[in-house]
Design an enzyme around this catalytic site. Structure first.
Site, PDB file in Angstrom:
ATOM      1  CE  LYS A   1      -4.192  -1.832   2.156  1.00 13.34           C
ATOM      2  NZ  LYS A   1      -5.060  -1.803   3.331  1.00 13.34           N
TER       3      LYS A   1
ATOM      4  CE  LYS B   1      -5.491  -8.265  -1.828  1.00 11.69           C
ATOM      5  NZ  LYS B   1      -5.672  -8.052  -0.468  1.00 11.69           N
TER       6      LYS B   1
ATOM      7  CE  LYS C   1     -13.550  -3.939   0.724  1.00 11.96           C
ATOM      8  NZ  LYS C   1     -13.341  -3.741   2.146  1.00 11.96           N
TER       9      LYS C   1
HETATM   10  P1  TYM Z   1     -10.599  -6.008   4.110  1.00 15.45           P
HETATM   11  O1  TYM Z   1     -11.798  -5.158   4.156  1.00 15.45           O
HETATM   12  O2  TYM Z   1      -9.461  -5.593   3.237  1.00 15.45           O
HETATM   13  O3  TYM Z   1     -10.961  -7.494   3.705  1.00 15.45           O
HETATM   14  C1  TYM Z   1     -12.011  -8.164   4.367  1.00 15.45           C
HETATM   15  C2  TYM Z   1     -11.903  -9.676   4.231  1.00 15.45           C
HETATM   16  O4  TYM Z   1     -11.961 -10.054   2.854  1.00 15.45           O
HETATM   17  C3  TYM Z   1     -10.848 -10.891   2.539  1.00 15.45           C
HETATM   18  N1  TYM Z   1     -10.456 -10.635   1.155  1.00 15.45           N
HETATM   19  C4  TYM Z   1     -10.312 -11.595   0.228  1.00 15.45           C
HETATM   20  N2  TYM Z   1     -10.470 -12.928   0.280  1.00 15.45           N
HETATM   21  C5  TYM Z   1     -10.275 -13.624  -0.864  1.00 15.45           C
HETATM   22  N3  TYM Z   1      -9.915 -13.064  -2.051  1.00 15.45           N
HETATM   23  C6  TYM Z   1      -9.740 -11.729  -2.153  1.00 15.45           C
HETATM   24  N4  TYM Z   1      -9.419 -11.189  -3.328  1.00 15.45           N
HETATM   25  C7  TYM Z   1      -9.947 -10.926  -0.980  1.00 15.45           C
HETATM   26  N5  TYM Z   1      -9.874  -9.592  -0.728  1.00 15.45           N
HETATM   27  C8  TYM Z   1     -10.195  -9.444   0.581  1.00 15.45           C
HETATM   28  C9  TYM Z   1      -9.769 -10.466   3.544  1.00 15.45           C
HETATM   29  O5  TYM Z   1      -8.809 -11.485   3.715  1.00 15.45           O
HETATM   30  C10 TYM Z   1     -10.583 -10.230   4.781  1.00 15.45           C
HETATM   31  O6  TYM Z   1     -10.844 -11.435   5.463  1.00 15.45           O
HETATM   32  N6  TYM Z   1      -7.498  -6.207   7.844  1.00 15.45           N
HETATM   33  C11 TYM Z   1      -8.806  -6.789   7.561  1.00 15.45           C
HETATM   34  C12 TYM Z   1      -9.891  -6.135   8.363  1.00 15.45           C
HETATM   35  C13 TYM Z   1      -9.756  -6.345   9.840  1.00 15.45           C
HETATM   36  C14 TYM Z   1      -9.916  -7.574  10.526  1.00 15.45           C
HETATM   37  C15 TYM Z   1      -9.718  -7.269  11.910  1.00 15.45           C
HETATM   38  C16 TYM Z   1     -10.194  -8.880  10.107  1.00 15.45           C
HETATM   39  C17 TYM Z   1      -9.474  -5.384  10.769  1.00 15.45           C
HETATM   40  N7  TYM Z   1      -9.464  -5.945  12.015  1.00 15.45           N
HETATM   41  C18 TYM Z   1      -9.784  -8.267  12.896  1.00 15.45           C
HETATM   42  C19 TYM Z   1     -10.259  -9.857  11.103  1.00 15.45           C
HETATM   43  C20 TYM Z   1     -10.066  -9.567  12.468  1.00 15.45           C
HETATM   44  C21 TYM Z   1      -9.062  -6.702   6.059  1.00 15.45           C
HETATM   45  O7  TYM Z   1      -8.348  -7.231   5.303  1.00 15.45           O
HETATM   46  O8  TYM Z   1     -10.134  -6.058   5.619  1.00 15.45           O
END
Ligand code: TYM
Length: 343
Positions: A120, A206, A209
């Site tokens: 990022k 991957k 967003k």
């Molecule tokens: P975020 O919003 O980026 O992603 C949310 C979840 O979606 C999964 N994900 C994917 N899985 C498969 N293929 C993809 N292309 C893909 N893109 C996203 C992510 O692995 C995630 O599970 N840092 C976390 C948010 C967070 C969190 C936490 C999660 C903050 N605190 C505590 C668990 C526990 C995140 O990636 O958000």
């Protein structure tokens, strides 16, 4: 004070998603769908991760409405309030406070090596804020506050989960004792299929967003004609006969996996069905399976969004339940660190 007691001895699951833009198939197949599948076996906390959302430049005009949208999508995808609690991260102030305490025991170089930070930061150039570096410590706080046993996430979060365990172990070593650790070490739950859904325009990166092209992803709220258009234009290869697991055909593996997961068919059934197909025959099938899988979610989401009073009550009750556990863990940590409790 010890690690919190759980409802009827069930293990506790916790996970969340950031309210940055619309949710896409990666978020659904890598995360939410798995939460829904396992929720009845656990005591679950699912939250909207709005504090993390401002680690990259954000739009103040849409943050609140996107927070509502994500909470409504949790419900629309099948999160059941009989098993699960839904809340908003910024409504429970203990998340920020524990982050500060954990910051002071986390070595800086642990954060500098995080892959997601490096990626990022590279993309953002000059515009990197301290919060982006600190993102994984806030995530560790999210998890450790609830004494979570299991954290279901996509593959990309594996390193953050390892860091969470390392931070908890370090705090336990420095301030706990062997018999009574201060913090509970969580386990990641990462499913093989869907753990890394790839972009529609490049099968080697991957679905995300933050990809500037909306054509690279299917959002859960995309209307049918847009889904058709995205799938019609998605990247493929010139070969006929579609197969899983061929490393020289990343797009083919990704699209077959999407078809398998969205249609609910087995891998063997999809392999047999598609082995002699060309893309012209396969794409309409994938589009139809996607539209059909998303329709009930979209209908339910619309109904929930029309009843903000209901959504507010879900989030209010969620906050109250979450706060009890989070505040108790925060006191436990402050106590272990030697703080003077308020009288
Ligand atoms: P975020 O919003 O980026 O992603 C949310 C979840 O979606 C999964 N994900 C994917 N899985 C498969 N293929 C993809 N292309 C893909 N893109 C996203 C992510 O692995 C995630 O599970 N840092 C976390 C948010 C967070 C969190 C936490 C999660 C903050 N605190 C505590 C668990 C526990 C995140 O990636 O958000």
């Amino acid at each position: 004070m010890s690690i919190s007691t759980k409802t009827m001895g069930k293990q506790r699951v916790l996970s969340g998603i950031q309210p940055t833009g619309n949710l896409h198939l990666g978020n659904y197949l890598g995360a939410i769908r798995n939460w829904v599948d396992v929720q009845s076996e656990y005591e679950n906390f699912f939250f909207v991760v709005d504090l993390h959302a401002i680690t990259v430049p954000h739009n103040r005009a849409t943050l609140a409405s996107e927070t509502y949208t994500i909470a409504a999508l949790y419900l629309a995808c099948g999160i059941d309030l009989n098993y699960s609690t839904i809340f908003v991260q910024s409504h429970v102030t203990a998340h920020s406070e524990l982050t500060w305490l954990l910051n002071c025991i986390t070595p800086l170089n642990w954060l500098e090596r995080m892959i997601q930070f490096r990626e990022k930061a590279r993309k953002q150039g000059e515009n990197v804020n301290t919060g982006l570096l600190d993102y994984p410590v806030l995530m560790a706080s999210d998890i450790l506050l609830y004494d979570a046993d299991i954290v279901p996430v996509g593959e990309d979060q594996k390193q953050h989960l390892e860091l969470t365990r390392n931070i908890a172990s370090r705090l336990n070593e420095q301030f706990g004792n062997k018999k009574e650790p201060v913090l509970k070490l969580p386990e990641p739950l990462i499913r093989t299929a869907g753990a890394r859904v790839m972009s529609l325009t490049d099968g080697t990166s991957k679905m995300s967003k933050s990809d500037p092209s909306d054509m690279s992803r299917i959002n859960l709220l995309d209307p049918p004609d847009l889904i058709n258009k995205k799938i019609k234009r998605c990247k493929t290869d010139p070969l006929k006969g579609l197969t899983f697991d061929d490393p020289s055909r990343p797009e083919c593996d990704n699209l077959l996996t999407l078809y398998m997961l969205l249609s609910g068919k087995t891998k063997e059934a999809v392999a047999a069905e598609c082995q002699d197909m060309g893309w012209g025959q396969f794409k309409p099938l994938l589009a139809e399976a996607t539209i059909e899988a998303l329709k009930p979610i979209q209908d339910k989401h619309k109904a929930i969004m029309e009843d903000k009073g209901y959504l507010d009550s879900v989030l209010r009750e969620g906050r109250q339940k979450a706060e009890v556990i989070a505040d108790s863990t925060l006191s436990r940590v402050k106590n272990a660190l030697g703080y003077l409790p308020p009288s």
